[in-house]
Design a protein around this motif. Sequence first.
Motif, PDB file in Angstrom:
ATOM      1  N   UNK A  58     -14.908  10.329   0.054  1.00  0.00           N
ATOM      2  CA  UNK A  58     -13.912  11.528  -0.136  1.00  0.00           C
ATOM      3  C   UNK A  58     -14.358  12.566   0.863  1.00  0.00           C
ATOM      4  N   UNK A  59     -15.375  12.872   0.995  1.00  0.00           N
ATOM      5  CA  UNK A  59     -15.961  13.843   2.183  1.00  0.00           C
ATOM      6  C   UNK A  59     -15.828  13.369   3.487  1.00  0.00           C
ATOM      7  N   UNK A  60     -15.646  12.192   3.806  1.00  0.00           N
ATOM      8  CA  UNK A  60     -15.218  11.453   5.071  1.00  0.00           C
ATOM      9  C   UNK A  60     -13.724  11.756   5.166  1.00  0.00           C
ATOM     10  N   UNK A  61     -12.873  11.279   4.256  1.00  0.00           N
ATOM     11  CA  UNK A  61     -11.300  11.632   4.199  1.00  0.00           C
ATOM     12  C   UNK A  61     -11.143  13.015   4.453  1.00  0.00           C
ATOM     13  N   UNK A  62     -11.489  13.883   3.774  1.00  0.00           N
ATOM     14  CA  UNK A  62     -10.992  15.257   3.733  1.00  0.00           C
ATOM     15  C   UNK A  62     -11.547  15.809   5.169  1.00  0.00           C
ATOM     16  N   UNK A  63     -12.476  15.126   5.812  1.00  0.00           N
ATOM     17  CA  UNK A  63     -12.706  15.619   7.422  1.00  0.00           C
ATOM     18  C   UNK A  63     -12.257  14.665   8.335  1.00  0.00           C
ATOM     19  N   UNK A  69      -3.746  16.221   4.836  1.00  0.00           N
ATOM     20  CA  UNK A  69      -2.870  16.407   3.379  1.00  0.00           C
ATOM     21  C   UNK A  69      -3.103  15.352   2.500  1.00  0.00           C
ATOM     22  N   UNK A  70      -3.346  15.362   1.217  1.00  0.00           N
ATOM     23  CA  UNK A  70      -3.322  14.234   0.184  1.00  0.00           C
ATOM     24  C   UNK A  70      -2.127  14.514  -0.646  1.00  0.00           C
ATOM     25  N   UNK A  71      -1.312  13.426  -0.387  1.00  0.00           N
ATOM     26  CA  UNK A  71       0.015  13.626  -0.934  1.00  0.00           C
ATOM     27  C   UNK A  71       0.603  12.401  -1.761  1.00  0.00           C
ATOM     28  N   UNK A  95       2.459  22.194  12.712  1.00  0.00           N
ATOM     29  CA  UNK A  95       1.051  22.207  12.139  1.00  0.00           C
ATOM     30  C   UNK A  95       0.726  20.481  12.429  1.00  0.00           C
ATOM     31  N   UNK A  96      -0.173  20.179  13.316  1.00  0.00           N
ATOM     32  CA  UNK A  96      -0.626  18.736  13.736  1.00  0.00           C
ATOM     33  C   UNK A  96      -1.574  18.570  12.109  1.00  0.00           C
ATOM     34  N   UNK A  97      -1.270  17.224  11.567  1.00  0.00           N
ATOM     35  CA  UNK A  97      -1.948  17.049  10.588  1.00  0.00           C
ATOM     36  C   UNK A  97      -1.970  15.357  10.253  1.00  0.00           C
ATOM     37  N   UNK A  98      -3.037  14.912   9.502  1.00  0.00           N
ATOM     38  CA  UNK A  98      -2.897  13.568   9.008  1.00  0.00           C
ATOM     39  C   UNK A  98      -2.684  13.706   7.408  1.00  0.00           C
ATOM     40  N   UNK A  99      -2.114  12.464   7.019  1.00  0.00           N
ATOM     41  CA  UNK A  99      -2.083  12.410   5.374  1.00  0.00           C
ATOM     42  C   UNK A  99      -2.469  11.412   4.955  1.00  0.00           C
ATOM     43  N   UNK A 100      -2.934  11.156   3.468  1.00  0.00           N
ATOM     44  CA  UNK A 100      -3.278  10.202   2.919  1.00  0.00           C
ATOM     45  C   UNK A 100      -2.345  10.107   1.547  1.00  0.00           C
ATOM     46  N   UNK A 101      -1.820   8.803   1.204  1.00  0.00           N
ATOM     47  CA  UNK A 101      -1.035   8.460   0.165  1.00  0.00           C
ATOM     48  C   UNK A 101      -1.927   8.202  -1.027  1.00  0.00           C
ATOM     49  N   UNK A 102      -2.123   9.169  -1.873  1.00  0.00           N
ATOM     50  CA  UNK A 102      -2.849   8.838  -3.191  1.00  0.00           C
ATOM     51  C   UNK A 102      -2.374   7.788  -3.942  1.00  0.00           C
ATOM     52  N   UNK A 103      -1.221   7.533  -4.012  1.00  0.00           N
ATOM     53  CA  UNK A 103      -0.477   6.608  -4.758  1.00  0.00           C
ATOM     54  C   UNK A 103      -0.936   5.327  -4.400  1.00  0.00           C
ATOM     55  N   UNK A 106      -6.004   4.408  -6.188  1.00  0.00           N
ATOM     56  CA  UNK A 106      -6.216   5.194  -7.511  1.00  0.00           C
ATOM     57  C   UNK A 106      -7.458   5.913  -7.351  1.00  0.00           C
ATOM     58  N   UNK A 107      -8.694   5.314  -6.844  1.00  0.00           N
ATOM     59  CA  UNK A 107      -9.957   5.888  -7.071  1.00  0.00           C
ATOM     60  C   UNK A 107      -9.800   6.888  -6.309  1.00  0.00           C
ATOM     61  N   UNK A 108      -9.298   7.261  -5.176  1.00  0.00           N
ATOM     62  CA  UNK A 108      -9.155   8.580  -4.438  1.00  0.00           C
ATOM     63  C   UNK A 108      -8.276   9.457  -4.797  1.00  0.00           C
ATOM     64  N   UNK A 109      -7.304   9.008  -5.720  1.00  0.00           N
ATOM     65  CA  UNK A 109      -6.518   9.907  -6.374  1.00  0.00           C
ATOM     66  C   UNK A 109      -7.203  10.543  -7.600  1.00  0.00           C
TER      67      UNK A 109
END
Length: 257
Positions: A58-63, A69-71, A95-103, A106-109
């Motif tokens: 999770x620390x790696x993902x948020x950085x 954006x987790x969506x 805004x330049x951003x990356x996203x992660x599909x939490x659907x 499930x472990x990340x969600x």
Amino acid sequence: EMRGTYAFLLACVLFAQYECRFTISPFSPPSITSGGERLCLRGGASASGLNPQLKARLEKLINEDRVMLFMKGTPEQPMCGFSAQIIKILKEKNVSFKSFNILQDESVRQGLKVFSDWPTYPQLYVNGNLMGGLDVVKELVASGQFDEELRSGHNSNDAGDMQSSKDCKADAGRASATSLKEKLTKLLEASHCEVQDLSDGCGAKFQVLVVSSAFEGQPVINRQRMVNAALEKEMKGIHALSMRCLTPSQFASASQS
């Protein structure tokens, strides 16, 4: 052996009671006392309950990007209205951003809810810090502070965990708007509180406005954590919760405009 077990459990209970004696400060978890009942707001402290592998992931993902954006869904195909709205704002702000599909994970969600001590999505991170969700972003945009927060990357939550159609559950036994209003008014000593039921047969959805002097000096995300703490039991059955948390002076100004 049994005595050792009881001693351990007693120590855990005493620690939990001690933990909730903290007061609000920049260096300790914020809490409020209302009507003899204390709401303990732990911030990210609960992340210690995650297994090391998931926490590291999770620390790696948020950085992974400066703005992350987790969506639910993707920017091209959002799977909930709140995610769609925050994507629209980020695009309008260029805004330049990356996203992660939490659907899709499930472990990340579930893990990120614990990591951030925030139960809903979307969640927007800047420089590894949680800025908030849709409600926070909209408020920062309206106040003209969004660009500054984006540059600084400091902590500032949509409280809406809008479910996709396949996640819909029956509304049976859910809290009512009246019961939520009564609880928020009591625990947050609200001078004004409005709760609107927006449920559409696909999970319990509410919109709340809470006005309380307990919000004085608190950033938006802490104010909404106070609401989440007050509704801790009810949040398990709420799919979407959109909030506005104002101080009395802010409410008075908004009413005059």
